[in-house]
Design a protein around this motif. Structure first.
Motif, PDB file in Angstrom:
ATOM      1  N   GLY A   7     -27.468  -7.514 -26.553  1.00 41.81           N
ATOM      2  CA  GLY A   7     -27.837  -6.870 -27.971  1.00 41.81           C
ATOM      3  C   GLY A   7     -29.210  -6.108 -28.121  1.00 41.81           C
ATOM      4  N   ARG A  18     -29.242  -6.802 -33.620  1.00 46.54           N
ATOM      5  CA  ARG A  18     -28.741  -8.194 -33.439  1.00 46.54           C
ATOM      6  C   ARG A  18     -28.483  -8.550 -32.294  1.00 46.54           C
ATOM      7  NH1 ARG A  18     -22.704  -9.967 -35.355  1.00 46.54           N
ATOM      8  NH2 ARG A  18     -22.987 -11.858 -36.303  1.00 46.54           N
ATOM      9  N   SER A  20     -27.026 -11.408 -29.479  1.00 47.27           N
ATOM     10  CA  SER A  20     -25.995 -12.325 -29.372  1.00 47.27           C
ATOM     11  C   SER A  20     -26.257 -13.118 -28.102  1.00 47.27           C
ATOM     12  CB  SER A  20     -24.470 -11.926 -29.403  1.00 47.27           C
ATOM     13  OG  SER A  20     -24.360 -10.821 -30.456  1.00 47.27           O
ATOM     14  N   CYS A  21     -25.844 -14.347 -28.130  1.00 48.81           N
ATOM     15  CA  CYS A  21     -25.744 -15.155 -26.991  1.00 48.81           C
ATOM     16  C   CYS A  21     -24.397 -15.985 -26.701  1.00 48.81           C
ATOM     17  CB  CYS A  21     -26.735 -16.350 -27.116  1.00 48.81           C
ATOM     18  SG  CYS A  21     -26.978 -17.531 -25.989  1.00 48.81           S
ATOM     19  N   ARG A  71     -25.239 -19.302 -35.715  1.00 49.67           N
ATOM     20  CA  ARG A  71     -24.359 -19.742 -34.674  1.00 49.67           C
ATOM     21  C   ARG A  71     -22.712 -19.920 -35.303  1.00 49.67           C
ATOM     22  NH1 ARG A  71     -26.413 -25.430 -32.254  1.00 49.67           N
ATOM     23  NH2 ARG A  71     -24.205 -24.964 -31.016  1.00 49.67           N
ATOM     24  N   THR A  77     -20.973 -19.054 -29.798  1.00 51.16           N
ATOM     25  CA  THR A  77     -21.955 -17.929 -29.735  1.00 51.16           C
ATOM     26  C   THR A  77     -22.883 -18.117 -30.614  1.00 51.16           C
ATOM     27  OG1 THR A  77     -20.149 -16.395 -29.175  1.00 51.16           O
ATOM     28  CG2 THR A  77     -22.189 -15.379 -30.189  1.00 51.16           C
ATOM     29  N   TYR A  79     -26.431 -15.981 -32.552  1.00 56.18           N
ATOM     30  CA  TYR A  79     -27.167 -14.510 -32.917  1.00 56.18           C
ATOM     31  C   TYR A  79     -28.213 -14.845 -33.403  1.00 56.18           C
ATOM     32  CZ  TYR A  79     -22.000 -14.091 -33.452  1.00 56.18           C
ATOM     33  OH  TYR A  79     -20.562 -14.155 -33.146  1.00 56.18           O
TER      34      TYR A  79
END
Length: 124
Positions: A7, A18, A20-21, A71, A77, A79
């Protein structure tokens, strides 16, 4: 747990991004999650973290009121919504996780799993 951050990009001052993970593994919901960043020539610093449920959150003073961590445990995920970005936010952003840490732990040493990093550049 294995982490993949995404992101990042180039944005003007005042803009938004934003991050993301995405996490692999069935134990995501058991992990405290956090975001850290590292600018060239500087040490890695804490940005934000949240607990297993996502209800309790902790932010660095420098991003409080501008960044929001969240999350989605159903999607594995996490964020980081970044608004009102400033040039000093320019850094590589890393997501991190740990099964035994706390959401108020601001030390990188408190996290055992790390993503590869995503670069955020804020132009003035």
């Amino acid at each position: 747990v294995q982490l993949q951050a995404s992101g990042g990009g180039l944005v003007q001052t005042g803009g938004s991004l934003r991050l993301s993970c995405a996490a692999s593994g069935r134990t995501f919901s058991n992990h405290v999650m956090g975001w850290f960043r590292q600018a060239p020539g500087k040490e890695r610093e804490f940005v934000a973290a949240l607990d297993f449920s996502g209800r309790r959150k902790n932010y660095a003073d420098s991003v409080k009121g501008r960044f929001t961590i969240s999350r989605d445990n159903a999607r594995n995920t996490m964020y980081l919504q970044m608004d009102s970005l400033r040039p000093e936010d320019t850094a590589t952003y890393y997501c991190a996780a740990d099964a035994t840490s706390s959401y108020y732990n601001k030390s990188p040493g408190g996290y055992s799993s790390w993503g590869q990093g995503t670069l955020v550049t804020v132009s003035s």
